[in-house]
Design an enzyme around this catalytic site. Structure first.
Site, PDB file in Angstrom:
ATOM      1  N   GLU A   1      -9.709  -4.646  -6.005  1.00 13.68           N
ATOM      2  CA  GLU A   1      -9.361  -3.372  -5.361  1.00 13.68           C
ATOM      3  C   GLU A   1      -9.082  -2.271  -6.363  1.00 13.68           C
ATOM      4  O   GLU A   1      -8.638  -2.518  -7.483  1.00 13.68           O
ATOM      5  CB  GLU A   1      -8.137  -3.560  -4.459  1.00 13.68           C
TER       6      GLU A   1
ATOM      7  N   HIS B   1      -7.632  -5.664  -1.060  1.00 13.44           N
ATOM      8  CA  HIS B   1      -6.385  -4.944  -0.814  1.00 13.44           C
ATOM      9  C   HIS B   1      -5.493  -5.708   0.170  1.00 13.44           C
ATOM     10  O   HIS B   1      -5.928  -6.094   1.247  1.00 13.44           O
ATOM     11  CB  HIS B   1      -6.737  -3.559  -0.249  1.00 13.44           C
TER      12      HIS B   1
ATOM     13  N   SER C   1       0.831  -1.203   0.000  1.00 15.22           N
ATOM     14  CA  SER C   1       0.000   0.000   0.000  1.00 15.22           C
ATOM     15  C   SER C   1       0.873   1.263   0.000  1.00 15.22           C
ATOM     16  O   SER C   1       1.723   1.428  -0.868  1.00 15.22           O
ATOM     17  CB  SER C   1      -0.957  -0.049   1.193  1.00 15.22           C
TER      18      SER C   1
END
Length: 330
Positions: free
Chosen positions: A263, A293, A172
């Site tokens: 995602e 995610h 991320s």
């Protein structure tokens, strides 16, 4: 060390698709009403993410952790933890993984990602150093990036690890921080780079375009951007350290990118792959169908986490073997 490399499925498992559906009815709705700019909203978000990671993450059985809080020779502070998976020796290895956790620069820590770091360690047989960079909103741009760089320099100078014997991994926002680090001209490059659902576009324009095709089951792009703004509010979005020009930058080390097909950041993963290849680097992109995610951190939620992690371990093993060959040839 596991090197078997399972193939990507053509469709997500029933369990994975069910998890995405449940997430749409729960996490997506909760994230829409929790205000990240309010202390109580940010606290609740942190608790929810920590609980999800603990509940659905891999086992910590046999894991050992050594906390680090030290100063470099230049006086910069390094905070983090060494994570040793089951049966991974604390000494006697010349290689390691440097892990940069994600979650919007404001939510997570090595503690929330300890299970994932331990799994990486167990599968690769390597110790993992997880950097505890400072979080927004108390610490804004470029604090996190500076901490990540300090940690990398500490590993590759004062800890006696040659950069070519380390693999950098991140998820991320940690992916954005890792790429930013490696684009800096003075940064020694690692053997390889592994990114899970990396964030590239902090304006979330790519994510918004992806949402028109398929909505993310965990969060809306506008809600994710509100979280990111805690870190980079007041900074021009075209700043070179925020809007990373990967295609025109340094050639990055061999890279593996994994993202979930469900995602919105799948769009960022594709764009980052294109940028790395345009700059002359090599990048393997895997978009796992119907996955959420950073699904790799949630093996109790999705059956695909384990094969995805085995592919990561195999990639790391190949990268370090390639470095061994290069050193012998050199």
């Amino acid at each position: 060390m596991l090197t078997e490399e399972p193939a990507l499925p053509s469709r997500g498992s029933l369990r994975a698709r069910g998890a995405a559906a449940i997430s749409s009815l729960t996490l997506r709705q909760i994230s829409a009403v929790l205000p990240p700019d309010q202390a109580w909203g940010l606290w609740c978000s942190r608790q929810i993410v920590a609980r999800v990671m603990d509940t659905f993450g891999p086992s910590l059985s046999g894991t050992r952790v050594r906390r680090v809080d030290t100063r470099t020779a230049r006086g910069n502070r390094v905070v983090g933890e060494w994570v040793y998976g089951a049966k991974v020796p604390r000494r006697g290895t010349d290689a390691a993984v440097y892990y940069v956790h994600g979650s919007g620069y404001a939510l997570c820590s090595p503690r929330t990602h300890r299970r994932l770091a331990s799994w990486v360690s167990t599968l690769t047989g390597l110790p993992v150093f997880s950097i505890d960079y400072r979080l927004a909103p108390r610490h804004r741009f470029p604090t996190a990036a500076d901490d990540v760089r300090t940690g990398w320099e500490w590993l590759t100078t004062e800890q006696g690890l040659r950069a070519g014997r380390v693999v950098i991994a991140g998820d991320s926002a940690g992916g954005h921080l890792a790429v930013d680090l490696l684009l800096q001209p003075a940064t020694a490059h690692p053997a390889a780079l592994v990114l899970l659902s990396p964030l590239l576009d902090l304006t979330f324009e790519l994510a918004r375009a992806r949402e028109t095709v398929r909505r993310d089951p965990a969060i809306r792009s506008r809600d994710a951007r509100r979280l990111i703004e805690l870190y980079c509010a007041g900074i021009d979005s075209t700043h070179a350290r925020l809007r990373l020009d990967v295609a025109s930058g340094r050639v990055l080390p061999p890279t593996l990118i994994q993202a979930g097909g469900a995602e919105m950041l799948a769009a960022d993963a594709i764009a980052l792959t294109d940028g790395i290849r345009a700059a002359g680097g090599t990048c393997d992109l895997e978009v796992w169908p119907d996955q959420v995610h950073v699904f790799q951190a949630l093996p109790r939620l999705t059956a695909e986490a384990a094969p995805a992690m085995r592919r990561i371990a195999a990639f790391i093993a190949r990268s370090l073997r390639a470095d061994d060959i290069d050193q012998i040839a050199g």
